[in-house]
Design a protein around this motif. Structure first.
Motif, PDB file in Angstrom:
ATOM      1  N   ALA A  44       0.233  20.654   9.606  1.00  0.00           N
ATOM      2  CA  ALA A  44      -0.233  19.336   9.166  1.00  0.00           C
ATOM      3  C   ALA A  44      -0.672  18.495  10.365  1.00  0.00           C
ATOM      4  O   ALA A  44      -1.713  17.810  10.307  1.00  0.00           O
ATOM      5  N   ARG A  45       0.079  18.562  11.443  1.00  0.00           N
ATOM      6  CA  ARG A  45      -0.292  17.814  12.651  1.00  0.00           C
ATOM      7  C   ARG A  45      -1.590  18.348  13.253  1.00  0.00           C
ATOM      8  O   ARG A  45      -2.454  17.584  13.682  1.00  0.00           O
ATOM      9  N   LEU A  90      -3.963  19.832  11.602  1.00  0.00           N
ATOM     10  CA  LEU A  90      -5.056  19.459  10.697  1.00  0.00           C
ATOM     11  C   LEU A  90      -5.469  18.001  10.882  1.00  0.00           C
ATOM     12  O   LEU A  90      -6.641  17.662  10.732  1.00  0.00           O
ATOM     13  N   LEU A  91      -4.510  17.149  11.220  1.00  0.00           N
ATOM     14  CA  LEU A  91      -4.827  15.736  11.443  1.00  0.00           C
ATOM     15  C   LEU A  91      -5.682  15.521  12.684  1.00  0.00           C
ATOM     16  O   LEU A  91      -6.329  14.474  12.816  1.00  0.00           O
ATOM     17  N   GLN A 132       5.047  24.146   8.452  1.00  0.00           N
ATOM     18  CA  GLN A 132       4.103  23.317   7.708  1.00  0.00           C
ATOM     19  C   GLN A 132       3.844  21.983   8.405  1.00  0.00           C
ATOM     20  O   GLN A 132       2.728  21.464   8.363  1.00  0.00           O
ATOM     21  N   GLN A 133       4.842  21.427   9.061  1.00  0.00           N
ATOM     22  CA  GLN A 133       4.630  20.169   9.770  1.00  0.00           C
ATOM     23  C   GLN A 133       3.716  20.360  10.965  1.00  0.00           C
ATOM     24  O   GLN A 133       2.898  19.491  11.276  1.00  0.00           O
ATOM     25  N   SER A 157       4.806  20.382   1.654  1.00  0.00           N
ATOM     26  CA  SER A 157       5.715  20.447   2.809  1.00  0.00           C
ATOM     27  C   SER A 157       7.015  21.092   2.418  1.00  0.00           C
ATOM     28  O   SER A 157       7.430  21.078   1.319  1.00  0.00           O
ATOM     29  N   GLN A 170       0.269  24.421   3.258  1.00  0.00           N
ATOM     30  CA  GLN A 170       0.025  23.070   3.757  1.00  0.00           C
ATOM     31  C   GLN A 170      -1.457  22.749   3.715  1.00  0.00           C
ATOM     32  O   GLN A 170      -1.860  21.652   3.317  1.00  0.00           O
ATOM     33  N   ALA A 171      -2.279  23.676   4.140  1.00  0.00           N
ATOM     34  CA  ALA A 171      -3.714  23.428   4.232  1.00  0.00           C
ATOM     35  C   ALA A 171      -4.380  23.311   2.879  1.00  0.00           C
ATOM     36  O   ALA A 171      -5.268  22.453   2.686  1.00  0.00           O
ATOM     37  N   GLY A 227      -1.203  21.035   0.445  1.00  0.00           N
ATOM     38  CA  GLY A 227      -0.511  19.905   1.062  1.00  0.00           C
ATOM     39  C   GLY A 227       0.966  19.868   0.768  1.00  0.00           C
ATOM     40  O   GLY A 227       1.565  18.812   0.703  1.00  0.00           O
ATOM     41  N   GLN A 233      -9.614  25.296   7.523  1.00  0.00           N
ATOM     42  CA  GLN A 233      -8.172  25.262   7.309  1.00  0.00           C
ATOM     43  C   GLN A 233      -7.588  26.669   7.184  1.00  0.00           C
ATOM     44  O   GLN A 233      -6.488  26.938   7.674  1.00  0.00           O
TER      45      GLN A 233
END
Length: 161
Positions: free
Chosen positions: A19-20, A22-23, A15-16, A161, A155-156, A159, A102
């Motif tokens: 998330a990275r 997606l950023l 998930q991290q 974690s 995560q997408a 959100g 996503q």
């Protein structure tokens, strides 16, 4: 980070990594590169199995490789895009707050990140052949792929974690 570093990090905290990614912002060219990288590695993973099949059956290896190339590198991406679209529709119906990008990122990254096990599956298929070892590696690959995909979608779309 490098793709190989992100793949290793996905095995610890998927998930991290999503998330990275997606950023970094939505970029379809990045998604296509991730997908084509995964499909290319999947094609490479099939080479030992196809060489074994060619040797045992007497079929021409180039014909087997050509068919695998067509199916994996040219047709599989279309099927994966369709699967991402269907998963996006289902998750939106369940109350998810993500978009199609996503959903595609979660699926394509899960596919790419699980390819090291897919390469192992290809080696087992090429050197050992059909049997319980090949089945075990195949099931292991599928479970890892689904784990990465679900973690990425969570995560997408939510959100978490």
């Amino acid at each position: 980070m490098a793709v190989s570093t992100d793949i290793l990090a996905t095995y610890r905290r998927p998930q991290q990594v999503i998330a990275r990614l997606l950023l970094m912002g939505p970029r379809e060219d990045r998604l296509l590169a991730i997908l084509m990288g995964g499909c290319t590695l999947m094609f490479i993973a099939q080479m030992p199995r196809l060489a074994r099949e060619s040797h045992l059956t007497g079929q021409e290896l180039n014909m087997l490789l050509g068919g695998a190339l067509l199916g994996i590198v040219f047709m599989a991406p279309l099927a994966l895009y369709a699967l991402a679209w269907v998963s996006h529709l289902i998750l939106r119906a369940l109350g998810g707050q993500g978009d199609g990008y996503q959903s595609r990122l979660a699926l394509f990254w899960a596919f790419l990140a699980a390819t090291p096990i897919l390469l192992l599956n290809g080696l087992v298929a090429g050197f050992i052949g059909q049997g319980s070892a090949l089945n075990a590696v195949g099931v292991f690959w599928f479970l890892i792929f689904v784990w990465f995909w679900i973690a990425g979608l969570r995560q997408a779309y939510w959100g978490k974690s």
